[in-house]
Enzyme design. Structure first.
Site, PDB file in Angstrom:
ATOM      1  CD  GLU A 586       2.834  -3.156   7.567  1.00 43.06           C
ATOM      2  OE1 GLU A 586       3.727  -3.384   8.395  1.00 43.06           O
ATOM      3  OE2 GLU A 586       3.024  -3.085   6.346  1.00 43.06           O
ATOM      4  CE  LYS A 717       4.932  -3.439 -14.097  1.00 42.59           C
ATOM      5  NZ  LYS A 717       3.671  -3.535 -14.826  1.00 42.59           N
ATOM      6  CG  ASP A 793       2.453  -0.843 -12.529  1.00 42.60           C
ATOM      7  OD1 ASP A 793       1.872  -1.608 -11.721  1.00 42.60           O
ATOM      8  OD2 ASP A 793       2.801  -1.206 -13.666  1.00 42.60           O
ATOM      9  CG  HIS A 892       3.209  -4.259  14.057  1.00 43.34           C
ATOM     10  ND1 HIS A 892       2.611  -4.386  12.825  1.00 43.34           N
ATOM     11  CD2 HIS A 892       4.430  -3.721  13.817  1.00 43.34           C
ATOM     12  CE1 HIS A 892       3.430  -3.959  11.886  1.00 43.34           C
ATOM     13  NE2 HIS A 892       4.547  -3.548  12.460  1.00 43.34           N
TER      14      HIS A 892
END
EC number: 1.1.1.34
Length: 920
Positions: A586, A717, A793, A892
């Site tokens: 990104e 999660k 993770d 951006h």
């Protein structure tokens, strides 16, 4: 038999490197400290006594000898013998008239020898430089320097030569040093993954190279040694230098060099990432050629060398023994010490330091030639050779292909058919173009002849053998069998045949070559999925240590996806400065976080780890609600809890049960075990302990049924309020005060504006959305980027991104900003999982938290959690400032779509933002 002796010798040198090196240095030191005066005095005394005896014998034999006892010329064995064997040997004695032999022819000859030695040495180092391994080049340079040191010592002390003669002697050493053999042995050693494998590789290399090098050394010594029998003093000196050069090179290569290779690997395994060196060593042409087939000596050549050795030995024995009983030898033994002493006492010392310096600095013609050659080589290497030839080859590949196509006369239809047939061959040809050619140039004629050349070099491609024969070879334990004896096509046929011999998901372990297994799996998957040829070529798979992936990180591996890694920093946290690695695709994320770090580091961030505890919550069922309530009460009893804790703690050195929360839902119990897990993230550790604790509870309640080891009460999660309230992993809180001046200069805003935006966006907006743990701007961005870089993770960013960002106006005038970030469920670790991969391990090392803490288990994981929370604070601060300044879309567009210029000042709303990565 001889090969086994060299192998044993190589194992000894590689397994005892310090002993071998110290012993060789000790011998060299002894040579340097040898006192030759005693030897000279003894020789002089012997010569005087012998001369006196000869004089007495002569006077007693009559007047024919003369009253002075002078030996007549006839007693010297004839003029022929005297002219051939002079009593003065130039390599060990100072001889009158020797300087006269430095005539024009000698100067020309020595200039040619010196230039040849310099050019040959330059060529060898350039050949090693093209391999791309600085370690091999450095080791070869060390080998050359040490050989020169021992050779110089031997010249000065062992042969008693003058220091000024080193200008001739050292060039002979450069001529006989063969860096190709040292390069082969170095690359073979560096291809080992551990010390034991390095030792075996060195022993194997000496077993292959030792016999041939030994025979070559014997032949060279005997052949060059013939020159010492010529009677020409200058030729004898040069030949003696050459013989000694060959011997010193052999001794250093067979003793010091293997010990040095082993020692370098042993000392560098903790400070140098040897996997890079090993990959370069494994991929080089030198190592590929170091096989039994390549190193098998030509029997005809070996026989010729043995015949030459026998003949040369006969020449030496005849020349040195035939005159041992002659009158010349008696006279030589009588007069040589006396003459040597007289010459030594009467001659002017030319070895004084001042004379030597003046002599060496005098620019004669040969010195000028050598200087020109050296300067030219240095300029050539710096300006021309020290470049990567690959870009030149790539630039030439286009015109070459066009020229080759233009030179073809094959019809288009036939060309199209042949192109399909030769797709595989052409790929191999393109590979050979870069590895076989020494030059980076090519032309149309060489391109069109590459296919026949390939068949001449590689040989005809053999068709795959029957599957049963391939299976027999695969399962055989004999030497020369096994997976290495099978081609890739034969392995593919075994996989297609099915069965348990070579299942596709275990192909790496069956072949014992993970990279080859991945390559073959890519071929099979590409065929089964009916992918176009070359579709997976852009997915890299080479130069990766898959042994750290298997059974740890990933299965059915096809390759790896490179992710750009940037850094944000410096970040001042708890008085220490960090540069935080962030892996992301990104745009503007790293730049924005870096701006936040700049603002926070003016006064620094303070942090605290409030709580630690990884969780696992099994689901169990009982026959009735009463029975479930009884079990709940039993577990919550302090004495029974200690029994359960003992069983839990017995499963790990670091896992320790800390608490147990029980929720009842009908006859089901959800038992949430909370444990500390050291520096590991700890989910597997807690799962193992929970399973053992359930077994102990089941002994007390046999009617208990275990439904699932994880009952989603953990909660892992998934967004869950229990993690937001009770925490999971590390609960971290950070704070910082940003001055008004910093807000204006770095963030272009003020405290009141940021506080209002935080209240309405992060608090009010999150409440309107019903967000759980989402009272933040974009904490998941920083969490995920750091997780990817450090081997965490990635899926646990769901829980770990829980963050509450708070802002207040501070100080008397309320112009400063007080900011806090509370993250109750950061699930991080510094051991296990992806933290062991080379790249991720390097990023952890960059933060100083790689592996387990040496004295306080768990401190590295806590420190990593604090760094993540502080990085989140930096990203939160920068994004909030960008939002209130309307800088988000502009940044951006600049970082993600640099070709589009956005002028937010003139036209702030007429902008297409659909291509932006994420706007929080």
């Amino acid at each position: 038999m001889i090969g086994r002796l060299f192998r044993a010798h190589g194992e000894f040198c590689a397994s005892h490197p310090w002993e071998v090196i110290v012993a060789l240095l000790t011998i060299t030191a002894c040579m340097l400290t040898v006192d030759k005066n005693n030897t000279l005095d003894a020789s002089s005394g012997l010569g005087t006594a012998t001369a006196s005896a000869a004089a007495a014998g002569g006077s007693g034999s009559g007047a024919g000898s003369g009253a002075s006892g002078t030996i007549p010329p006839s007693s010297m064995g004839g003029s022929a013998t005297s002219s051939r064997h002079r009593p003065c040997h130039g390599w060990s004695q100072s001889c009158d008239g020797l300087e006269a032999e430095y005539n024009a022819a000698d100067v020309i000859l020595m200039t040619i020898v010196r230039c040849t030695a310099v050019l040959y040495c330059y060529y060898q180092f350039c050949s090693l430089h093209r391999l791309g391994s600085k370690y091999v080049l450095g080791i070869a340079g060390l080998f050359t320097v040490f050989s020169s040191f021992i050779f110089t010592t031997a010249i000065i002390k062992f042969l008693g030569s003058d220091i000024s003669e080193l200008k001739d002697a050292l060039f002979f050493l450069l001529l006989v040093i063969d860096l190709s053999n040292s390069g082969r042995l170095a690359q073979l050693a560096l291809s080992g993954s551990n010390q034991a494998e390095v030792t075996q590789n060195i022993a194997r290399g000496l077993e292959l190279l030792g016999p041939a090098i030994s025979l070559d050394t014997i032949v060279e010594v005997l052949l060059v040694g013939v020159g010492t029998l010529s009677g020409v003093q200058r030729l004898e000196v040069l030949c003696m230098f050459a013989v000694l050069s060959v011997l010193v090179n052999y001794v250093v290569f067979m003793t010091f060099y293997p010990a040095c290779l082993s020692l370098i690997f042993d000392l560098s395994r903790s400070g140098v990432d040897m996997s890079v060196v090993r990959e370069k060593a494994k991929g080089s042409l030198l190592l590929k050629s170091l096989t039994e087939e390549e190193q098998k000596a030509n029997p005809v050549l070996q026989r010729v060398k043995l015949i030459m050795t026998t003949g040369l030995m006969a020449v030496h024995i005849y020349s040195r023994v035939a005159f041992s009983g002659s009158d010349y030898d008696a006279v030589d033994k009588t007069l040589t010490p006396t003459l040597s002493l007289n010459v030594s006492n009467n001659r002017t010392e030319s070895g004084e330091i001042a004379d030597i310096i003046i002599k060496w600095l005098t620019m004669s013609a040969d010195h000028i030639v050598i200087s020109i050659v050296l300067i030219a080589l240095v300029v050539k290497f710096i300006c021309f050779d020290n470049r990567d030839p690959l870009p030149d080859q790539l630039r030439q590949s286009g015109p070459v292909a066009i020229a080759a196509k233009a030179s073809q006369t094959t019809p288009i239809d036939e060309e199209h058919v042949e192109q399909e047939k030769d797709t595989e061959n052409s790929a191999a040809v393109r590979t050979l173009l870069f590895t076989i050619e020494d030059q980076s140039s090519a032309n149309a004629s060489t391109q069109t002849d590459l296919l026949p050349l390939r068949h001449r070099l590689v040989g005809p491609i053999k068709p795959p053998r029957p599957v049963q024969e391939c299976l027999d070879i695969l399962n055989s334990t004999e030497e020369g069998s096994g997976p290495a004896a099978l081609s890739d096509e034969e392995i593919v046929s075994i996989v297609h045949a099915g069965g348990t011999h070579c299942p596709l998901h275990k192909i790496e372990s069956v072949l014992d070559d993970p990279e080859r297994g991945v390559r073959i799996r890519r071929q099979i998957i590409g065929s089964r999925a009916k992918m176009p040829v070359g579709r997976l070529d852009v997915l890299p798979y080479e130069h990766f240590d898959y042994r750290k992936v298997l059974n740890a990180c990933c299965e059915n591996v096809l390759g790896y996806v490179p992710i750009p890694v940037g850094y944000a920093g410096p970040l001042l946290l708890d008085g220490e400065t960090y540069y935080v690695p962030m892996a992301t695709t990104e745009g503007a994320l790293v730049a924005s976080t870096n701006r936040g770090c700049k603002a926070l580091s003016v006064r620094g961030v303070r942090s605290v780890v409030e709580d630690v505890g990884m969780t696992r919550a099994p689901c169990v069922r009982f026959p009735s609600v009463a029975r479930a309530a009884e079990a709940k009460s039993w577990i919550e009893n302090d004495e029974n809890y200690r029994v359960v804790k003992t069983e839990f703690d017995s499963t790990s050195r670091f896992g320790r049960l800390k608490d147990c929360h029980i929720a009842m839902d009908g006859p089901q119990l959800y038992i949430r075990f909370v444990a500390i897990t050291g520096d590991a993230m700890g989910m597997n550790m807690v799962s193992k302990g929970a399973e053992m604790a359930l077994r102990r509870i089941q002994l007390q309640f046999p009617d208990m049924q275990i439904i699932s080891l994880s009952g989603n009460f953990c909660c892992d999660k998934k967004p869950a309020a229990i993690n937001w309230i009770k925490g999971r992993g590390k609960r971290v809180v950070t704070e910082c005060t940003i001055s008004a001046a910093t807000l204006r200069s770095v963030l272009k805003t003020d405290a009141k504006t940021l506080v209002e935006c935080n209240k309405l966006k992060n608090m009010g907006g999150s409440a309107m959305a019903g967000s759980i743990g989402g009272n933040n701007a974009h904490a998941a961005n920083m969490v995920t980027a750091v997780f990817l870089a450090t081997g965490q993770d990635p899926a646990q960013n769901v829980t770990s991104s829980n963050c509450s960002t708070a802002m207040e106006c501070w100080a008397e005038n309320s112009e400063d900003l007080y900011m806090t970030c509370t993250m109750p469920s950061l699930e991080v670790g510094t051991v296990g999982g992806g933290t062991g991969l080379p790249g991720q391990s390097a990023c952890l090392e960059m933060l100083g938290v790689r592996g387990a803490h040496a004295t306080r288990p768990g401190d590295n994981a806590k420190k990593l959690a604090q760094i993540v929370c502080a990085t989140v604070m930096a990203g939160e601060l920068s994004l909030m400032a960008a939002l209130v300044n309307s800088d988000l879309v502009k940044s951006h567009m600049r970082h993600n779509r640099s070709s589009i210029a956005v002028n937010s000042a003139n036209n702030p709303l007429n902008v297409t933002v659909s291509s932006c990565s994420t706007i929080s």
